[in-house]
Design an enzyme around this catalytic site. Structure first.
Site, PDB file in Angstrom:
ATOM      1  N   ASN A  71       0.292   5.626   0.273  1.00  0.00           N
ATOM      2  CA  ASN A  71      -0.533   6.825   0.252  1.00  0.00           C
ATOM      3  C   ASN A  71       0.351   8.068   0.262  1.00  0.00           C
ATOM      4  O   ASN A  71       1.193   8.210  -0.619  1.00  0.00           O
ATOM      5  CB  ASN A  71      -1.656   6.807   1.298  1.00  0.00           C
ATOM      6  CG  ASN A  71      -1.237   6.673   2.744  1.00  0.00           C
ATOM      7  OD1 ASN A  71      -0.819   5.599   3.177  1.00  0.00           O
ATOM      8  ND2 ASN A  71      -1.387   7.730   3.526  1.00  0.00           N
ATOM      9  N   ASP A  72       0.203   8.993   1.185  1.00  0.00           N
ATOM     10  CA  ASP A  72       0.778  10.333   1.077  1.00  0.00           C
ATOM     11  C   ASP A  72       2.275  10.350   0.759  1.00  0.00           C
ATOM     12  O   ASP A  72       3.054   9.611   1.380  1.00  0.00           O
ATOM     13  CB  ASP A  72       0.614  11.088   2.399  1.00  0.00           C
ATOM     14  CG  ASP A  72      -0.823  11.164   2.871  1.00  0.00           C
ATOM     15  OD1 ASP A  72      -1.717  10.718   2.148  1.00  0.00           O
ATOM     16  OD2 ASP A  72      -1.029  11.659   3.996  1.00  0.00           O
ATOM     17  N   GLU A 129      -5.730  18.391   7.258  1.00  0.00           N
ATOM     18  CA  GLU A 129      -4.656  17.424   6.990  1.00  0.00           C
ATOM     19  C   GLU A 129      -3.580  17.962   6.038  1.00  0.00           C
ATOM     20  O   GLU A 129      -3.812  18.814   5.194  1.00  0.00           O
ATOM     21  CB  GLU A 129      -5.215  16.105   6.430  1.00  0.00           C
ATOM     22  CG  GLU A 129      -5.987  15.289   7.432  1.00  0.00           C
ATOM     23  CD  GLU A 129      -6.261  13.880   6.946  1.00  0.00           C
ATOM     24  OE1 GLU A 129      -6.317  12.981   7.814  1.00  0.00           O
ATOM     25  OE2 GLU A 129      -6.435  13.650   5.727  1.00  0.00           O
ATOM     26  N   TRP A 178       0.826  -1.203   0.000  1.00  0.00           N
ATOM     27  CA  TRP A 178       0.000   0.000   0.000  1.00  0.00           C
ATOM     28  C   TRP A 178       0.861   1.253   0.000  1.00  0.00           C
ATOM     29  O   TRP A 178       1.860   1.331   0.707  1.00  0.00           O
ATOM     30  CB  TRP A 178      -0.888  -0.014   1.247  1.00  0.00           C
ATOM     31  CG  TRP A 178      -1.552   1.273   1.579  1.00  0.00           C
ATOM     32  CD1 TRP A 178      -1.015   2.334   2.269  1.00  0.00           C
ATOM     33  CD2 TRP A 178      -2.891   1.663   1.251  1.00  0.00           C
ATOM     34  NE1 TRP A 178      -1.935   3.350   2.390  1.00  0.00           N
ATOM     35  CE2 TRP A 178      -3.101   2.963   1.780  1.00  0.00           C
ATOM     36  CE3 TRP A 178      -3.937   1.028   0.577  1.00  0.00           C
ATOM     37  CZ2 TRP A 178      -4.307   3.637   1.642  1.00  0.00           C
ATOM     38  CZ3 TRP A 178      -5.148   1.713   0.443  1.00  0.00           C
ATOM     39  CH2 TRP A 178      -5.320   2.994   0.973  1.00  0.00           C
ATOM     40  N   GLN A 184       4.054   7.245   2.568  1.00  0.00           N
ATOM     41  CA  GLN A 184       3.355   6.356   3.485  1.00  0.00           C
ATOM     42  C   GLN A 184       3.216   4.983   2.837  1.00  0.00           C
ATOM     43  O   GLN A 184       2.761   4.876   1.688  1.00  0.00           O
ATOM     44  CB  GLN A 184       1.990   6.938   3.825  1.00  0.00           C
ATOM     45  CG  GLN A 184       2.050   8.209   4.655  1.00  0.00           C
ATOM     46  CD  GLN A 184       2.396   7.925   6.098  1.00  0.00           C
ATOM     47  OE1 GLN A 184       1.547   7.598   6.910  1.00  0.00           O
ATOM     48  NE2 GLN A 184       3.666   8.051   6.428  1.00  0.00           N
ATOM     49  N   ARG A 225      -1.359  16.067  13.428  1.00  0.00           N
ATOM     50  CA  ARG A 225      -0.470  15.257  12.591  1.00  0.00           C
ATOM     51  C   ARG A 225       0.029  16.098  11.411  1.00  0.00           C
ATOM     52  O   ARG A 225      -0.369  17.230  11.220  1.00  0.00           O
ATOM     53  CB  ARG A 225      -1.182  14.002  12.076  1.00  0.00           C
ATOM     54  CG  ARG A 225      -2.478  14.231  11.325  1.00  0.00           C
ATOM     55  CD  ARG A 225      -3.094  12.892  10.907  1.00  0.00           C
ATOM     56  NE  ARG A 225      -4.406  13.052  10.303  1.00  0.00           N
ATOM     57  CZ  ARG A 225      -5.552  13.018  10.963  1.00  0.00           C
ATOM     58  NH1 ARG A 225      -5.559  12.828  12.271  1.00  0.00           N
ATOM     59  NH2 ARG A 225      -6.709  13.171  10.322  1.00  0.00           N
ATOM     60  N   ASP A 226       0.929  15.506  10.639  1.00  0.00           N
ATOM     61  CA  ASP A 226       1.381  16.030   9.342  1.00  0.00           C
ATOM     62  C   ASP A 226       2.236  17.294   9.440  1.00  0.00           C
ATOM     63  O   ASP A 226       1.907  18.335   8.852  1.00  0.00           O
ATOM     64  CB  ASP A 226       0.185  16.303   8.423  1.00  0.00           C
ATOM     65  CG  ASP A 226      -0.788  15.150   8.323  1.00  0.00           C
ATOM     66  OD1 ASP A 226      -0.344  14.001   8.501  1.00  0.00           O
ATOM     67  OD2 ASP A 226      -1.982  15.388   8.080  1.00  0.00           O
TER      68      ASP A 226
END
Length: 418
Positions: free
Chosen positions: A21-22, A189, A19, A38, A139-140
């Site tokens: 993602n970001d 986010e 997987w 990610q 977060r982030d």
């Protein structure tokens, strides 16, 4: 043959397996672009997060590297974050020949990890202690340099009192002081603050994971804008798992160049899930509606061009349009067209209004099997999708007048993986 499944993008980066993602902490160091992301290496759904890692020397051809941050080695929840190259050794962490590469991650508090080998392996700073802990859920973190105040800034999303971001400042990248908060309903986010040039001056762009943004100013401690309605960098429906989300720009690029890359989350194969968008150059432009961010594919894409077809001064009805491209069999290509729309009262590109220039519009498509990037008028419209690809066909309901049409077949970046 994992990279040659029929729906695997051939010039959009995706991991060999697992997987994705970001994008995290995209940066450039000594001529090498580093893309962290990610990653759940043993799952096709979101799972315990690692930081995957890929490198490139041209923003186009990517080589996957060993995992950079591993939860069995690195403490904390290794969620999305940003990173910088500490060229001035502000942190005092430098040992040996390489400048420290420092990345920031964590939920409900920010932890620091640093690399002394050019961005391939990382150690936790101070045992992974959280150097800032915003109120609420957070977060982030994303870190940026302000050349005016000569301080580093950090922007972190938190929901304390509603969606918004906390800003922190630092002189050494390790010790951070709360500076201000900017709240907005749309600011959810993966926040990012970018200094961008325009007409000999600079503006600051604050954007969220959805690509919604304000243009404003940063005074060294706070962001301010007189905007009341955000615009969008990518004019599609943007949400976690859509065709565009959580974009970040590469740090440590030469001059004022700004290159951005996002997560496209709707494509999958037998061993992998998710891919990166094709990198784009971001610029500011004055338009009839005000200052806007425009996006164009990085010019390094030209290195992939192989077979090319060109036409000029075409007037096509439905049958002629259908026949024009019927002999071209490609599934990875770049299409550029200048279309005469003087007979149209208004023009839209996939539902987004596009203002003709001298009665004409420019359309550019990047088609990569099940990945599609759409650009209008040199980036005033930018859209990214995961789609089900088909044959190359041209349709029109009436007479279509095309000043110029070019199609470049694009080579695979995975040739070395065969």
């Amino acid at each position: 043959m994992a990279y040659h499944e029929e729906n695997r993008g051939q010039f959009h980066f995706s991991p060999r397996r697992g997987w994705m993602n970001d994008p995290n902490a995209p940066l450039c160091y000594r001529g090498v672009y580093h893309l962290y992301f990610q990653h759940a290496p043993n799952s096709l759904v979101w799972d315990t997060m690692h930081w995957g890692h890929a490198t490139s020397t041209d923003l186009v051809h990517w080589q996957e590297q060993p995992i950079a941050l591993d939860p069995s080695i690195h403490p904390g929840e290794l969620w999305s974050g940003g990173g910088v190259v500490d060229l001035g050794n502000h942190s005092g962490l430098k040992v040996g020949d390489h400048d420290p590469i420092i990345v920031y991650s964590g939920t409900n508090g920010v932890s620091i990890f640093y690399s002394l080998d050019g961005g391939f392996t990382f150690a936790p700073y101070d045992g992974g202690r959280k150097v800032v802990t915003p109120a609420g859920t957070s977060r982030d973190p994303k870190v940026f340099w302000d050349p005016v105040s000569e301080h580093w800034g950090m922007v972190v999303w938190s929901d304390a009192g509603g969606n918004g971001v906390d800003f922190f400042t630092s002189s050494d990248l390790l010790h951070w002081t709360f500076a201000s908060r900017f709240a907005a309903d749309w600011l959810f986010e993966c926040p990012n603050l970018i200094r961008m040039p325009l007409d000999g001056d600079y503006h600051w762009i604050l954007h969220s994971a959805s690509g919604e943004y304000y243009v404003g100013d940063w005074d060294g401690t706070a962001f301010r804008s007189d905007w009341t309605v955000p615009q969008k960098i990518n004019q599609t429906e943007t949400f976690a798992g859509a065709g565009y989300y959580a974009a970040l720009n590469f740090s440590n690029l030469d001059g004022d160049r700004i290159v951005s890359i996002a997560w496209q989350g709707e494509n999958r194969g037998s061993t992998w899930m998710g891919n990166a968008s094709f990198p784009v150059d971001l610029k500011l432009r004055r338009t009839a509606d005000g200052i806007r961010v425009v996006s164009t594919p990085v010019p390094e894409i030209e290195s992939l061009r192989q077979n090319t077809w060109r036409w000029k001064n075409l007037t096509l009805d439905a049958d002629a349009a259908r026949q024009l491209l019927s002999e071209i069999q490609v599934d990875t290509y770049e299409l550029e067209a200048t279309v005469d729309v003087r007979d149209m009262q208004r023009f839209q590109l996939n539902g987004v209004p596009l203002q003709p220039q001298d009665g004409k519009v420019k359309v550019r498509l990047l088609v990569d099997r099940d990945q599609l990037d759409v650009f209008g008028n040199d980036g005033e419209v930018y859209q990214s999708y995961n789609v089900k690809s088909g044959d190359l066909e041209l349709f029109t309901d009436g007479l279509l007048r095309i000043d110029a049409l070019t199609i470049h077949e694009l080579a695979s970046i995975w040739v070395s993986e065969r």
